[in-house]
Design a protein around this motif. Structure first.
Motif, PDB file in Angstrom:
ATOM      1  N   GLU A 165      62.817  39.818  29.155  1.00 25.59           N
ATOM      2  CA  GLU A 165      63.225  40.663  28.029  1.00 25.59           C
ATOM      3  C   GLU A 165      62.096  40.910  27.036  1.00 25.59           C
ATOM      4  N   ALA A 181      65.105  36.304  21.148  1.00 24.81           N
ATOM      5  CA  ALA A 181      66.145  36.762  22.072  1.00 24.81           C
ATOM      6  C   ALA A 181      67.533  36.334  21.622  1.00 24.81           C
ATOM      7  N   VAL A 221      63.226  44.211  22.216  1.00 28.33           N
ATOM      8  CA  VAL A 221      64.154  43.476  23.082  1.00 28.33           C
ATOM      9  C   VAL A 221      65.443  44.276  23.260  1.00 28.33           C
ATOM     10  N   ARG A 225      66.894  45.566  26.882  1.00 32.42           N
ATOM     11  CA  ARG A 225      68.252  45.283  27.352  1.00 32.42           C
ATOM     12  C   ARG A 225      68.976  46.568  27.741  1.00 32.42           C
ATOM     13  N   THR A 228      67.651  47.519  31.097  1.00 30.84           N
ATOM     14  CA  THR A 228      68.219  46.646  32.131  1.00 30.84           C
ATOM     15  C   THR A 228      69.629  47.074  32.485  1.00 30.84           C
TER      16      THR A 228
END
Length: 357
Positions: A165, A181, A221, A225, A228
């Motif tokens: 991440e 995170a 981050v 995400r 992802t």
């Protein structure tokens, strides 16, 4: 160009030098110059980053920091020894130059790991994150030996980097950590008091200059995400490097997983070169990149024309020939697929100048 990793090697090389050209043009532009000057006026702390040659460890991108602000130092696994003659001189010169202009210096001493797969961690330490952390603490102690333990001017800060991440972990006193995170975007306002509690001996101005990096990392981050969730980052966390860079001046490589970058610091440059060659070879065998070739690029920056540039040219040629010799001896089949380029970099303009063979 989509998925540059899959293109034939001549196209990849052309793309790379076009990327360097475009990066230099943007860096030299009036808007970028003014933005850097404004940023440095607001955040005067000089920030240097000691990090692994792994191309995924791109702190400016992971913190949304403008190009040219962070000073990178790279080596295999983020392994450094300030007893190395060249490294010690370079770091001491950098600190002296910054302090003479009235600036404090913050060293980010980084290690990295993957929370999803141990084998996506740091190959330099055999995927042993505890060993990597122990080494960063040794570097921190060496920096304190040279520059003092009061931290009023030079502050060595251990930072983790989680590559799934791109999240930072800041190490503070007594084993306490701040894991970016674990924080949501809504908790951004709490970063300043968290940082003050974690690093009470850090000068207030330095903390204020570190804070934008952490805020930028929170935003980054969140973006990772989202990527992802859209399945756009499945391979980005794996090694897909197709080039070995030796020297300094590779700021333009802000695309992840392109290059393994080796700084010219260790007395034994052959070791990280062999490790990098092994990674390139594994990438080819695993089908992560084509097996039609890879690039060896040597680069040395210079500050002034004349003697300084001439010295940089000789040093870059030496590094290029040395690396090619190591690869030819230890990886003859891989070396047969090598394209070699030698360059110098005008540090003030970020103009990468290829040298004739």
């Amino acid at each position: 160009m989509p998925d540059i990793h899959r293109r034939p090697i001549p196209e990849r090389i052309d793309w790379l030098f076009d990327l360097a050209r475009r990066h230099g043009e943007v860096f030299r532009g009036p808007e970028a110059w003014l933005a850097r000057q404004r940023y440095l006026a607001e955040h005067p702390t000089a920030i240097a980053v000691l990090k692994c040659m792994d191309g995924r460890i791109n702190i400016p991108v992971a913190t949304n920091t403008p190009a040219g602000i962070l000073m990178p130092f790279r080596n295999l696994g983020g392994m450094f020894d300030l007893g190395w003659p060249h490294l010690g001189e370079v770091l001491a010169h950098h600190v002296t130059r910054m302090v003479e202009s009235g600036r404090r210096v913050l060293f980010l001493i980084t290690y990295h790991w993957s929370k999803g797969d141990r084998k996506r961690g740091c190959a330099g330490f055999g995927y042993d994150t505890d060993a990597a952390i122990a080494h960063t603490r040794q570097i921190r102690a060496q920096l304190e030996h040279i520059f003092g333990t009061g931290h009023g001017t030079v502050y060595p800060l251990v930072c983790g980097f989680e590559t799934d991440e791109d999240a930072l972990v800041i190490h503070g006193r007594g084993g306490a950590t701040l894991d970016l995170a674990a924080l949501s975007a809504s908790e951004a306002a709490t970063l300043e008091p968290r940082l003050a509690a974690l690093l009470p001996d850090m000068p207030a101005q330095m903390r204020a200059d570190l804070l934008p990096l952490l805020l930028g990392n929170l935003e980054h981050v969140a973006t990772v995400r989202d990527q992802t969730r859209r399945h756009e980052r499945l391979l980005d966390v794996e090694h897909r490097e197709w080039m070995i860079c030796l020297g300094r001046g590779f700021d333009f490589l802000h695309t992840p997983n392109l290059a393994l970058i080796i700084g010219p610091y260790s007395p034994d440059l052959a070791d990280p070169l062999r490790k990098a060659a092994g990674i390139i070879e594994d990438n080819m065998k695993a089908g992560r990149i084509p097996d039609d070739g890879f690039l060896l690029l040597a680069s040395v920056p210079y500050d002034e024309i004349g003697v300084d540039r001439a010295r940089a040219e000789l040093k870059s040629r030496f590094l290029s020939d040395f690396a090619a010799g190591v690869l030819a001896e230890d990886f003859p089949q891989l070396a047969a697929k090598m394209s070699k380029r030698t360059a110098v970099l005008d540090w003030r303009s970020r103009d990468l100048e290829l040298l004739a063979d």
